[in-house]
Design an enzyme around this catalytic site. Structure first.
Site, PDB file in Angstrom:
ATOM      1  N   MET A  24       0.830  -1.206   0.000  1.00 41.17           N
ATOM      2  CA  MET A  24       0.000   0.000   0.000  1.00 41.17           C
ATOM      3  C   MET A  24       0.865   1.258   0.000  1.00 41.17           C
ATOM      4  SD  MET A  24      -2.888   1.474  -0.166  1.00 41.17           S
ATOM      5  CE  MET A  24      -4.177   0.303   0.193  1.00 41.17           C
ATOM      6  N   VAL A 100       0.449   2.021   7.944  1.00 43.42           N
ATOM      7  CA  VAL A 100       1.000   0.892   8.692  1.00 43.42           C
ATOM      8  C   VAL A 100      -0.124  -0.023   9.182  1.00 43.42           C
ATOM      9  CG1 VAL A 100       3.041   2.216   9.355  1.00 43.42           C
ATOM     10  CG2 VAL A 100       1.063   2.176  10.886  1.00 43.42           C
ATOM     11  N   GLU A 102      -3.042  -2.002  10.740  1.00 50.19           N
ATOM     12  CA  GLU A 102      -4.335  -1.466  11.170  1.00 50.19           C
ATOM     13  C   GLU A 102      -4.641  -1.837  12.631  1.00 50.19           C
ATOM     14  OE1 GLU A 102      -7.730   0.682   9.416  1.00 50.19           O
ATOM     15  OE2 GLU A 102      -5.606   0.548   9.100  1.00 50.19           O
ATOM     16  N   LYS A 107      -0.741   2.765  15.254  1.00 46.12           N
ATOM     17  CA  LYS A 107      -1.031   4.119  14.763  1.00 46.12           C
ATOM     18  C   LYS A 107      -0.618   5.159  15.806  1.00 46.12           C
ATOM     19  CE  LYS A 107      -3.484   2.673  11.103  1.00 46.12           C
ATOM     20  NZ  LYS A 107      -3.002   2.759   9.738  1.00 46.12           N
ATOM     21  N   SER A 129      -8.768   2.405   7.283  1.00 49.21           N
ATOM     22  CA  SER A 129     -10.099   2.193   6.722  1.00 49.21           C
ATOM     23  C   SER A 129     -11.098   1.819   7.812  1.00 49.21           C
ATOM     24  CB  SER A 129     -10.066   1.103   5.655  1.00 49.21           C
ATOM     25  OG  SER A 129      -9.598  -0.110   6.203  1.00 49.21           O
ATOM     26  N   HIS A 150      -7.705   7.711   2.697  1.00 51.53           N
ATOM     27  CA  HIS A 150      -7.824   6.274   2.498  1.00 51.53           C
ATOM     28  C   HIS A 150      -7.687   5.949   1.016  1.00 51.53           C
ATOM     29  CE1 HIS A 150     -10.484   2.474   2.524  1.00 51.53           C
ATOM     30  NE2 HIS A 150      -9.224   2.160   2.723  1.00 51.53           N
TER      31      HIS A 150
END
Length: 183
Positions: A24, A100, A102, A107, A129, A150
């Site tokens: 990602m 990074v 989820e 975070k 997300s 996102h």
């Protein structure tokens, strides 16, 4: 956006940092490289960073092979990329985007480090997300500079970007990313 006038001043975005060098993150980085915006790509280990750089190079090489990109344009894009293992290298970024793992504790760690090194006025974005952007913003001393960006996978191909406004996201931050999303 109804409460954001069209003439809302925007912040300059001359450099972007991307935290992580997985699938990602490399796709996100390529969006900006392809738009001519320098990117600092941060990873925690040299092996992970090397894999990310190899992925970016492989994708651009594939585009050259297919005739979609000239070797010169590929080289120009790659020259805009600065790999790093240090958060200190993110000090000059106008926009920092993390994608990074989820998990809120991860975070939190990233946003506390970003808050410590990012220059005043830098926009701090999460690619989450599922996690609450307001909670993530609370890990900083500047929740008005935080929002969600996102990206959809693969980020360097999908033309879809969800912008998630936090409770305290400043109007100029929102106007800036909405303008940047069109680049």
């Amino acid at each position: 956006i109804p409460d954001i006038p069209a003439d809302t001043p925007t912040r300059p975005v001359a450099q972007v940092s991307v935290i992580g060098a997985g699938t990602m993150e490399t796709g996100i980085a390529m969006n900006f490289l392809s738009a001519g915006i320098p990117v600092v790509l941060l990873e925690t280990t040299q092996d992970a960073l090397d894999r990310g750089l190899a992925t970016i190079t492989k994708i651009y090489d594939g585009q050259v092979k297919k005739g979609k990109l000239t070797p010169e344009r590929r080289d120009q894009r790659l020259a805009l990329l600065t790999p790093t293992l240090s958060y200190d290298a993110l000090r000059d970024a106008d926009l920092a985007i993390e994608a990074v793992f989820e998990e809120m504790s991860v975070k939190e760690q990233v946003f506390r480090q970003l808050d410590a090194v990012a220059k005043p006025g830098a926009i701090l974005a999460t690619n989450t997300s599922t996690l609450n952007v307001d909670t993530i913003a609370s890990f900083t001393s500047r929740p008005s500079d935080v929002l969600g960006l996102h990206f959809f996978s693969p980020a360097n191909i999908m033309k879809l970007l969800e912008v998630v406004r936090g409770r305290e996201t400043a109007k100029d931050v929102l106007a800036t990313v909405m303008q940047l999303a069109k680049v």
